[in-house]
Design a protein around this motif. Structure first.
Motif, PDB file in Angstrom:
ATOM      1  N   GLN A   1      -3.232  -1.515  -5.654  1.00  0.00           N
ATOM      2  CA  GLN A   1      -2.779  -0.766  -4.491  1.00  0.00           C
ATOM      3  C   GLN A   1      -1.416  -0.147  -4.794  1.00  0.00           C
ATOM      4  N   ARG A   2      -1.408   1.150  -5.072  1.00  0.00           N
ATOM      5  CA  ARG A   2      -0.216   1.963  -5.208  1.00  0.00           C
ATOM      6  C   ARG A   2       0.569   1.784  -6.490  1.00  0.00           C
ATOM      7  N   SER A   3       0.812   0.560  -6.923  1.00  0.00           N
ATOM      8  CA  SER A   3       1.649   0.374  -8.108  1.00  0.00           C
ATOM      9  C   SER A   3       0.960  -0.537  -9.110  1.00  0.00           C
ATOM     10  N   GLY A   4       1.504  -0.561 -10.332  1.00  0.00           N
ATOM     11  CA  GLY A   4       0.941  -1.427 -11.357  1.00  0.00           C
ATOM     12  C   GLY A   4       0.819  -0.718 -12.697  1.00  0.00           C
ATOM     13  N   LYS A   5      -0.001  -1.269 -13.579  1.00  0.00           N
ATOM     14  CA  LYS A   5      -0.142  -0.750 -14.942  1.00  0.00           C
ATOM     15  C   LYS A   5      -1.462  -0.017 -15.109  1.00  0.00           C
ATOM     16  N   GLN A   6      -1.448   0.965 -15.981  1.00  0.00           N
ATOM     17  CA  GLN A   6      -2.666   1.637 -16.473  1.00  0.00           C
ATOM     18  C   GLN A   6      -3.602   2.083 -15.344  1.00  0.00           C
ATOM     19  N   ASN A   7      -3.118   3.070 -14.578  1.00  0.00           N
ATOM     20  CA  ASN A   7      -3.979   3.571 -13.500  1.00  0.00           C
ATOM     21  C   ASN A   7      -5.120   4.412 -14.068  1.00  0.00           C
ATOM     22  N   LYS A   8      -5.975   4.931 -13.212  1.00  0.00           N
ATOM     23  CA  LYS A   8      -7.174   5.634 -13.666  1.00  0.00           C
ATOM     24  C   LYS A   8      -6.855   6.933 -14.394  1.00  0.00           C
ATOM     25  N   ASP A   9      -5.646   7.461 -14.204  1.00  0.00           N
ATOM     26  CA  ASP A   9      -5.229   8.654 -14.942  1.00  0.00           C
ATOM     27  C   ASP A   9      -4.690   8.304 -16.325  1.00  0.00           C
ATOM     28  N   GLY A  10      -4.567   6.993 -16.614  1.00  0.00           N
ATOM     29  CA  GLY A  10      -4.040   6.567 -17.903  1.00  0.00           C
ATOM     30  C   GLY A  10      -2.538   6.398 -17.929  1.00  0.00           C
ATOM     31  N   VAL A  11      -1.871   6.472 -16.765  1.00  0.00           N
ATOM     32  CA  VAL A  11      -0.422   6.279 -16.710  1.00  0.00           C
ATOM     33  C   VAL A  11      -0.114   4.792 -16.900  1.00  0.00           C
ATOM     34  N   GLU A  12       0.747   4.483 -17.855  1.00  0.00           N
ATOM     35  CA  GLU A  12       0.992   3.093 -18.236  1.00  0.00           C
ATOM     36  C   GLU A  12       1.737   2.300 -17.159  1.00  0.00           C
ATOM     37  N   PHE A  13       2.763   2.891 -16.552  1.00  0.00           N
ATOM     38  CA  PHE A  13       3.561   2.183 -15.558  1.00  0.00           C
ATOM     39  C   PHE A  13       3.727   3.042 -14.307  1.00  0.00           C
ATOM     40  N   SER A  14       3.278   2.524 -13.153  1.00  0.00           N
ATOM     41  CA  SER A  14       3.532   3.133 -11.843  1.00  0.00           C
ATOM     42  C   SER A  14       4.295   2.095 -11.032  1.00  0.00           C
ATOM     43  N   MET A  15       5.603   2.187 -11.039  1.00  0.00           N
ATOM     44  CA  MET A  15       6.427   1.049 -10.631  1.00  0.00           C
ATOM     45  C   MET A  15       7.124   1.282  -9.285  1.00  0.00           C
ATOM     46  N   SER A  16       6.381   1.000  -8.228  1.00  0.00           N
ATOM     47  CA  SER A  16       6.963   0.913  -6.891  1.00  0.00           C
ATOM     48  C   SER A  16       6.885  -0.550  -6.461  1.00  0.00           C
ATOM     49  N   GLN A  17       7.829  -0.983  -5.645  1.00  0.00           N
ATOM     50  CA  GLN A  17       7.849  -2.372  -5.164  1.00  0.00           C
ATOM     51  C   GLN A  17       7.852  -3.350  -6.339  1.00  0.00           C
ATOM     52  N   TRP A  18       8.672  -3.084  -7.311  1.00  0.00           N
ATOM     53  CA  TRP A  18       8.573  -3.734  -8.613  1.00  0.00           C
ATOM     54  C   TRP A  18       9.689  -4.741  -8.890  1.00  0.00           C
ATOM     55  N   TYR A  19      10.737  -4.787  -8.090  1.00  0.00           N
ATOM     56  CA  TYR A  19      11.903  -5.642  -8.362  1.00  0.00           C
ATOM     57  C   TYR A  19      12.140  -6.573  -7.173  1.00  0.00           C
ATOM     58  N   PRO A  20      12.813  -7.700  -7.363  1.00  0.00           N
ATOM     59  CA  PRO A  20      13.202  -8.532  -6.224  1.00  0.00           C
ATOM     60  C   PRO A  20      14.109  -7.731  -5.294  1.00  0.00           C
ATOM     61  N   LYS A  21      13.601  -7.450  -4.115  1.00  0.00           N
ATOM     62  CA  LYS A  21      14.260  -6.533  -3.181  1.00  0.00           C
ATOM     63  C   LYS A  21      14.734  -7.285  -1.944  1.00  0.00           C
ATOM     64  N   LEU A  22      16.005  -7.155  -1.631  1.00  0.00           N
ATOM     65  CA  LEU A  22      16.570  -7.844  -0.481  1.00  0.00           C
ATOM     66  C   LEU A  22      15.876  -7.383   0.797  1.00  0.00           C
ATOM     67  N   CYS A  23      15.500  -8.338   1.629  1.00  0.00           N
ATOM     68  CA  CYS A  23      14.875  -8.007   2.903  1.00  0.00           C
ATOM     69  C   CYS A  23      15.911  -7.412   3.863  1.00  0.00           C
ATOM     70  N   GLU A  24      15.413  -6.687   4.841  1.00  0.00           N
ATOM     71  CA  GLU A  24      16.291  -6.082   5.834  1.00  0.00           C
ATOM     72  C   GLU A  24      16.669  -7.087   6.918  1.00  0.00           C
ATOM     73  N   TYR A  25      17.918  -6.992   7.352  1.00  0.00           N
ATOM     74  CA  TYR A  25      18.406  -7.742   8.513  1.00  0.00           C
ATOM     75  C   TYR A  25      18.943  -6.721   9.503  1.00  0.00           C
ATOM     76  N   ASP A  26      18.420  -6.751  10.743  1.00  0.00           N
ATOM     77  CA  ASP A  26      18.896  -5.821  11.761  1.00  0.00           C
ATOM     78  C   ASP A  26      19.042  -6.561  13.088  1.00  0.00           C
ATOM     79  N   LYS A  27      19.111  -5.839  14.166  1.00  0.00           N
ATOM     80  CA  LYS A  27      19.351  -6.458  15.474  1.00  0.00           C
ATOM     81  C   LYS A  27      18.244  -7.436  15.870  1.00  0.00           C
ATOM     82  N   GLU A  28      17.072  -7.310  15.226  1.00  0.00           N
ATOM     83  CA  GLU A  28      15.963  -8.224  15.496  1.00  0.00           C
ATOM     84  C   GLU A  28      15.955  -9.420  14.554  1.00  0.00           C
ATOM     85  N   GLY A  29      16.902  -9.470  13.627  1.00  0.00           N
ATOM     86  CA  GLY A  29      16.961 -10.576  12.675  1.00  0.00           C
ATOM     87  C   GLY A  29      16.395 -10.189  11.327  1.00  0.00           C
ATOM     88  N   TRP A  30      15.974 -11.187  10.539  1.00  0.00           N
ATOM     89  CA  TRP A  30      15.430 -10.941   9.204  1.00  0.00           C
ATOM     90  C   TRP A  30      13.997 -10.423   9.275  1.00  0.00           C
TER      91      TRP A  30
END
Length: 349
Positions: free
Chosen positions: A155-184
Motif C-alpha cells: 500500500q503506497r510505499s515499499g520496494k520494487q513496485n510493479k513499474d520496477g522502481v526499487e524504493f518508494s519511500m513514504s512513511q519510512w522513518y520513525p515519525k513523531l506523533c502529533e500532539y494538539d488540543k485533543e492530545g496525542w
C-alpha cells in the motif's frame, strides 16, 4: 421591520479568540540514512529537536513505526480482513508475502538530551517515557538509532513496485506523533496517513552511486551528484556510494524514491516552481510521462495565477508506489495504473 445583523459580528470574537490561543508543535529533524540496495534495508541516525508550543507539560512522546504494519498478524491485517471496501485486499496481499518481503522497524537506542530513556514498541507505535518533562515553550533533543527492513509494496510505499522502481519511500522513518488540543494522536497504522507535526528536515541518504534519488526538499550538493541535477564536478570520485543531502523547510513529512534507471527531467514554470519528473527508463508508459510535462507546466501556472502561488520552489512528480498519492513537495504516481498522459495530469492536478 427587524434589522438584520451580519453573522460576522457574532463570529468575530470567536475567531479572534481562536487565533490568539492557537498553537502548533514544531519539529526539526536531522537524519542520516545508510541504504543497502541489495536487501532493501537501511540503518538510520535521527536527531530530533521537539519544541513544545502547547500550554501543557509533556511527560511522554510517541512515534509512528509505519513499516511494522506490513507483516502477518498486525492491526492493519486484522482491520483489512474485516473491511467491506477496497482496503480488504491489503490482508490478502500481506498473506502472500514471504518473510523476506515483510516490513520491520527496530529502534536500537533512544536518548533525551544525551541520556537513555525507557521506551516500548507496540507494533506501529513507540511509546517513550521522558527523563525530563518537556515544559511549555521549551524544547528537547531526542536522538535515535534505528534499523528498517523495507516491505514489498502493498500500500503506497515499499520496494520494487510493479513499474520496477526499487524504493518508494513514504512513511519510512520513525515519525513523531502529533500532539494538539485533543492530545496525542498515537493511532496504530491501519492504512491511512496521520496528523503530522510541521517542521524542518535535513536528510542525508547514502546510497549506491548508480541510483537516482527523488525526494522532498532541495538537494544541497548537486555538483557532487550529477544525475540530471547539475553538471558533475570532474574532481569528484565516487567509489560505492553517494551522499544525497536534502533540506525541506516547513513541511510535515519527508518522502523519497530511488532507482538506478530513473530519467530526471526538469521543467520551469514562469513565476512558479521548477517541476521535476522522475520515471523509469524502461517503462512502457515512458511516452505518457514525456507528453504530460508540458501540460503540467500550464496546470501549475494556472493554479498559481488563480488560486495562489505554490509555497515552495520545487515540486516533483515521481513514478513510484501504487496508485497516486501526494506527499510534501512531491507526488508518487504508479505508471502502470495511469496509462494515459491525461490521467497522469489529472492525478497530479
Amino acid at each position: 421591520m427587524k434589522k438584520l445583523i451580519p453573522l460576522t459580528l457574532f463570529f468575530l470574537p470567536l475567531l479572534t479568540f481562536s487565533q490568539n490561543n492557537y498553537w502548533q508543535q514544531h519539529v526539526d529533524y536531522t537524519m542520516e540514512i545508510d541504504v543497502n540496495v541489495k536487501d532493501h534495508t537501511y540503518n538510520g541516525e535521527q536527531k530530533l529537536i521537539y519544541t513544545n508550543n502547547s500550554p501543557d507539560t509533556l511527560y511522554r512522546v510517541f512515534y509512528h513505526l509505519y513499516f511494522n504494519a506490513f507483516k502477518p498478524g498486525t492491526d492493519q491485517v486484522l482491520a483489512s480482513s474485516h473491511a467491506s471496501f477496497e482496503r480488504r485486499g491489503v490482508a490478502d496481499k500481506i498473506a502472500k508475502l514471504g518473510p523476506e518481503d515483510w516490513g520491520d522497524v527496530k529502534v536500537l537506542s533512544l536518548k533525551q538530551n544525551g541520556k537513555g530513556v525507557k521506551y516500548i514498541t507496540e507494533e506501529t507505535i513507540l511509546e517513550v517515557d521522558l527523563n525530563e518533562p518537556l515544559l511549555p515553550g521549551q524544547n528537547t533533543l531526542l536522538e535515535m538509532s534505528f534499523f528498517t527492513k523495507t516491505p514489498a509494496v502493498v500500500q503506497r510505499s515499499g520496494k520494487q513496485n510493479k513499474d520496477g522502481v526499487e524504493f518508494s519511500m513514504s512513511q519510512w522513518y520513525p515519525k513523531l506523533c502529533e500532539y494538539d488540543k485533543e492530545g496525542w494522536h498515537a493511532n496504530p497504522y491501519i492504512g491511512r496517513e496521520f496528523h503530522g507535526v510541521w517542521g524542518n528536515f535535513d536528510v542525508t541518504l547514502n546510497i549506491d552511486k548508480d541510483y537516482v534519488v527523488a525526494a522532498t526538499g532541495y538537494l544541497q550538493n548537486p555538483e557532487l551528484i550529477g544525475h540530471g541535477y547539475a553538471p558533475l564536478d570532474e574532481n569528484v570520485v565516487h567509489e560505492d556510494k553517494i551522499s544525497w543531502n536534502f533540506i525541506a523547510p516547513n513541511v510535515h513529512d519527508f518522502s523519497w524514491a530511488a532507482d538506478p534507471n530513473f530519467i530526471h527531467d526538469i521543467k520551469k514554470v514562469l513565476g512558479g516552481p521548477d517541476l521535476h519528473f522522475f520515471y523509469e527508463e524502461s517503462s512502457p508508459y515512458i511516452s505518457f510521462w514525456k507528453d504530460f510535462q508540458g501540460p503540467s507546466v500550464k496546470m501549475m501556472k494556472f493554479f498559481s495565477d488563480n488560486l495562489g502561488k505554490y509555497p515552495y520552489d520545487q515540486y516533483s512528480i515521481i513514478m513510484g508506489g501504487d496508485g497516486g498519492m501526494e506527499y510534501a513537495m512531491c507526488t508518487f504516481i504508479a505508471g502502470y495504473e495511469y496509462d494515459d498522459y491525461r490521467r497522469l495530469l489529472s492525478v497530479t492536478s
